[in-house]
Design a protein around this motif. Structure first.
Motif, PDB file in Angstrom:
ATOM      1  N   ARG A  65       0.894  -1.223   0.022  1.00  0.00           N
ATOM      2  CA  ARG A  65       0.003   0.011   0.110  1.00  0.00           C
ATOM      3  C   ARG A  65       0.676   1.267  -0.469  1.00  0.00           C
ATOM      4  O   ARG A  65       0.316   2.495  -0.637  1.00  0.00           O
ATOM      5  N   GLU A  66       1.967   1.211   0.564  1.00  0.00           N
ATOM      6  CA  GLU A  66       2.772   2.662   0.765  1.00  0.00           C
ATOM      7  C   GLU A  66       3.382   3.193  -0.547  1.00  0.00           C
ATOM      8  O   GLU A  66       3.946   3.787  -1.121  1.00  0.00           O
ATOM      9  N   LEU A  67       4.038   1.481  -1.088  1.00  0.00           N
ATOM     10  CA  LEU A  67       4.157   1.779  -2.598  1.00  0.00           C
ATOM     11  C   LEU A  67       3.592   2.217  -3.254  1.00  0.00           C
ATOM     12  O   LEU A  67       3.784   3.076  -3.789  1.00  0.00           O
ATOM     13  N   ILE A  68       2.132   1.851  -3.773  1.00  0.00           N
ATOM     14  CA  ILE A  68       0.969   2.205  -3.865  1.00  0.00           C
ATOM     15  C   ILE A  68       0.694   3.751  -4.054  1.00  0.00           C
ATOM     16  O   ILE A  68       1.083   4.808  -5.169  1.00  0.00           O
ATOM     17  N   ASP A  69       0.466   4.848  -2.742  1.00  0.00           N
ATOM     18  CA  ASP A  69       0.304   5.177  -1.787  1.00  0.00           C
ATOM     19  C   ASP A  69       1.589   6.178  -2.571  1.00  0.00           C
ATOM     20  O   ASP A  69       1.090   7.589  -2.881  1.00  0.00           O
ATOM     21  N   GLU A  70       2.389   6.758  -1.525  1.00  0.00           N
ATOM     22  CA  GLU A  70       3.345   7.175  -1.740  1.00  0.00           C
ATOM     23  C   GLU A  70       4.274   7.032  -3.054  1.00  0.00           C
ATOM     24  O   GLU A  70       4.787   8.561  -3.072  1.00  0.00           O
ATOM     25  N   TYR A  71       4.725   6.496  -4.057  1.00  0.00           N
ATOM     26  CA  TYR A  71       5.898   6.287  -4.989  1.00  0.00           C
ATOM     27  C   TYR A  71       4.800   6.101  -6.704  1.00  0.00           C
ATOM     28  O   TYR A  71       5.057   7.503  -7.029  1.00  0.00           O
ATOM     29  N   ALA A  72       3.716   5.686  -6.344  1.00  0.00           N
ATOM     30  CA  ALA A  72       3.156   5.822  -7.630  1.00  0.00           C
ATOM     31  C   ALA A  72       1.333   6.285  -7.415  1.00  0.00           C
ATOM     32  O   ALA A  72       0.498   6.950  -8.170  1.00  0.00           O
ATOM     33  N   GLY A  73       1.886   7.455  -6.241  1.00  0.00           N
ATOM     34  CA  GLY A  73       0.089   8.793  -6.579  1.00  0.00           C
ATOM     35  C   GLY A  73      -1.127   8.190  -5.970  1.00  0.00           C
ATOM     36  O   GLY A  73      -1.351   9.056  -5.563  1.00  0.00           O
ATOM     37  N   GLY A  74      -0.857   6.635  -6.270  1.00  0.00           N
ATOM     38  CA  GLY A  74      -2.026   6.334  -5.358  1.00  0.00           C
ATOM     39  C   GLY A  74      -3.333   5.430  -6.141  1.00  0.00           C
ATOM     40  O   GLY A  74      -2.884   5.818  -7.386  1.00  0.00           O
ATOM     41  N   VAL A  75      -3.855   4.527  -5.750  1.00  0.00           N
ATOM     42  CA  VAL A  75      -5.064   4.138  -6.671  1.00  0.00           C
ATOM     43  C   VAL A  75      -5.846   5.505  -7.122  1.00  0.00           C
ATOM     44  O   VAL A  75      -6.656   5.994  -7.072  1.00  0.00           O
ATOM     45  N   ILE A  76      -6.247   4.846  -8.702  1.00  0.00           N
ATOM     46  CA  ILE A  76      -7.139   6.226  -9.306  1.00  0.00           C
ATOM     47  C   ILE A  76      -8.494   5.892  -8.824  1.00  0.00           C
ATOM     48  O   ILE A  76      -9.117   4.987  -9.036  1.00  0.00           O
ATOM     49  N   GLY A  77      -8.443   7.251  -8.651  1.00  0.00           N
ATOM     50  CA  GLY A  77     -10.332   6.975  -7.538  1.00  0.00           C
ATOM     51  C   GLY A  77     -10.376   7.081  -5.739  1.00  0.00           C
ATOM     52  O   GLY A  77     -11.677   6.522  -5.599  1.00  0.00           O
ATOM     53  N   GLY A  78      -8.965   6.225  -5.761  1.00  0.00           N
ATOM     54  CA  GLY A  78      -8.541   5.999  -4.561  1.00  0.00           C
ATOM     55  C   GLY A  78      -9.161   4.885  -4.082  1.00  0.00           C
ATOM     56  O   GLY A  78      -8.886   3.923  -4.590  1.00  0.00           O
ATOM     57  N   TRP A  79      -8.760   4.273  -2.795  1.00  0.00           N
ATOM     58  CA  TRP A  79      -7.840   3.257  -2.712  1.00  0.00           C
ATOM     59  C   TRP A  79      -9.186   2.687  -2.425  1.00  0.00           C
ATOM     60  O   TRP A  79      -9.255   1.032  -2.471  1.00  0.00           O
ATOM     61  N   GLU A  80     -10.286   2.588  -1.571  1.00  0.00           N
ATOM     62  CA  GLU A  80     -11.746   2.208  -2.091  1.00  0.00           C
ATOM     63  C   GLU A  80     -12.016   1.277  -2.567  1.00  0.00           C
ATOM     64  O   GLU A  80     -12.482   1.188  -3.234  1.00  0.00           O
ATOM     65  N   ASN A  81     -11.701   2.172  -4.151  1.00  0.00           N
ATOM     66  CA  ASN A  81     -11.897   1.830  -5.402  1.00  0.00           C
ATOM     67  C   ASN A  81     -10.337   0.466  -6.446  1.00  0.00           C
ATOM     68  O   ASN A  81     -11.031   0.170  -7.370  1.00  0.00           O
TER      69      ASN A  81
END
Length: 427
Positions: A269-285
């Motif tokens: 989750r840290e890799l996706i959120d902090e490095y790759a700018g997060g999931v398009i539409g937010g983590w709940e998406n």
């Protein structure tokens, strides 16, 4: 848990972001080739022991301990044959693009790694087998090799020590199977790229029947900085058995896809959120994540929120780190369509040598494709899973296993999507 961002001096690939000069001048300014002479004067056994102690594991997918692999090579005076180091740069795993950026932006890391690796393994010649489509990248690599040769870092008298090492680049012809090490050797010898039966293993009978070690680009390039620095410089990152830094290729439904060098055991989750700018539409998406390239079974959103990115943590979740190619899929992605496309890729890339793979992978693709269109019956969903288990583990190489695992992962986490489409079609 939040891990600190790596500083430039902590990285094995400080120019992975293309912020500096890729040539030898820029590489030397970043500390490249400094200490090379001292490494080459270090006893070979001492180098291998330090690699073992570092915990470096193969970065090409298998995760085998590098120091142990290098120790399998016989001593040149015992084998009485030429020795070879072969670099596997045939990067064909869908979602994986880390080696590409190493060759483009930091090619001298690999050149220096080949110099150290060849001398450590008693090889006077090393080959870098590059994916044929990587023409620009291979051209830059060739230019880096020529720069090193002009500086006296390749040839018959490296650093004035009387050490002889030559490195050659060989372009593949676009076959994914040549990423398998023995198929790569067959292709390098000018034969059809098909895996060999093992044993014998390459360390005893490899290229041209001689002792050979094959490693991935990232693995070989990490050897010089490990040997130049104190052991703690590398082992401070990651959990035991998963030490060091790793390049993660993050793509798909993220705001900032790219290659990122980060500590091993970083939370996904840290890799996706902090490095790759997060999931398009937010983590709940978030719907699902492929954690290590297309051949690794996917994770569902709940697993993705808690898993660490290392060999052992992902194995415990029923998947693998593989090449660390993270493919993120949000809820707007037709996940079944993606999996069918992956199944089609493996059907296309089978070398056809083994019957379970030649016939079975195509069978799995056709059945998967039909079920995901909503055709077929619910009983055939069970048949699909049973079929994958009859193919897995029954071939010369691991290609068929890698072709079956994505299908098994789909059935494990998203069987309901397939059944829903079948029921709608029947209704």
């Amino acid at each position: 848990m939040t891990l600190p961002r790596l500083k430039k001096e902590d990285m094995c690939f400080p120019n992975l972001d293309n912020s500096g000069d890729w040539g030898i001048k820029g590489y030397k300014q970043r500390g490249g080739y400094q200490g090379l002479k001292e490494i080459l004067q270090m006893p070979v056994a001492e180098r291998i022991e330090k690699l073992k102690a570092s915990g470096l594991r193969g970065r090409g997918g298998a995760g085998f301990p590098t120091g142990m692999k290098w120790s399998f090579m016989p001593k040149p005076e015992v084998s009485n044959k030429p020795h070879y180091l072969v670099c596997n740069a045939d990067e064909g795993e869908p979602g994986t693009c880390k080696d590409r950026d190493i060759l483009r932006y930091d090619p001298h890391t690999l050149v220096e790694g080949m110099i150290v690796g060849c001398h450590t393994l008693g090889a006077k010649v090393g080959y870098i087998y590059v994916r044929g489509e990587y023409y620009d990248e291979s051209s830059r690599l060739v230019a880096a090799i020529e720069e090193a040769r002009k500086e006296g870092l390749l040839g018959k008298n490296i650093c004035g020590l009387g050490i002889e090492v030559e490195v050659h680049v060989h372009l593949g012809a676009g076959a994914y199977i040549c990423g398998e090490e023995t198929a790569l050797l067959e292709s390098l010898e000018g034969k059809k790229g098909q895996p060999r039966l093992k044993p014998p293993f390459p360390a005893g009978f490899g290229l041209y029947g001689c002792p050979t070690t094959i490693n991935n680009v990232e693995t070989i390039a990490q050897v010089p900085p490990i040997l130049k620095n104190k052991l703690e410089w590398f082992t401070r990152w990651g959990r035991p058995g998963n030490s060091g830094t790793k390049i993660f290729s993050v793509s798909g439904s993220v705001n900032k896809p790219g290659n990122f060098e980060a500590p091993m055991s970083i939370p996904l989750r840290e890799l996706i959120d902090e490095y790759a700018g997060g999931v398009i539409g937010g983590w709940e998406n978030l719907q699902a994540v492929i954690p290590g390239g297309s051949s690794t079974p996917m994770l569902n959103a709940e697993q993705a929120g808690r898993v660490l990115m290392d060999f052992d943590a992902l194995k415990a979740e029923g998947t693998g780190l593989g090449t660390a190619a993270v493919v993120v899929m949000n809820k707007q992605v037709d996940l079944l369509r993606v999996m069918v496309r992956i199944a089609e890729f493996y059907k296309h890339e089978s070398c056809g040598q083994c019957t379970p793979c030649r016939e079975g992978v195509g069978w799995v693709y056709r059945l998967m494709e039909r079920l995901c269109r909503g055709e077929g019956t619910l009983e055939e969903v069970d048949q699909l899973y049973a079929l994958t288990k009859k193919i897995e583990g029954r071939t010369i190489c691991a290609f068929a296993d890698g072709a079956m695992w994505p299908v098994q992962g789909t059935l494990k986490h998203f069987r309901g999507l397939i059944e829903e489409r079948v029921r709608k079609n029947v209704a």
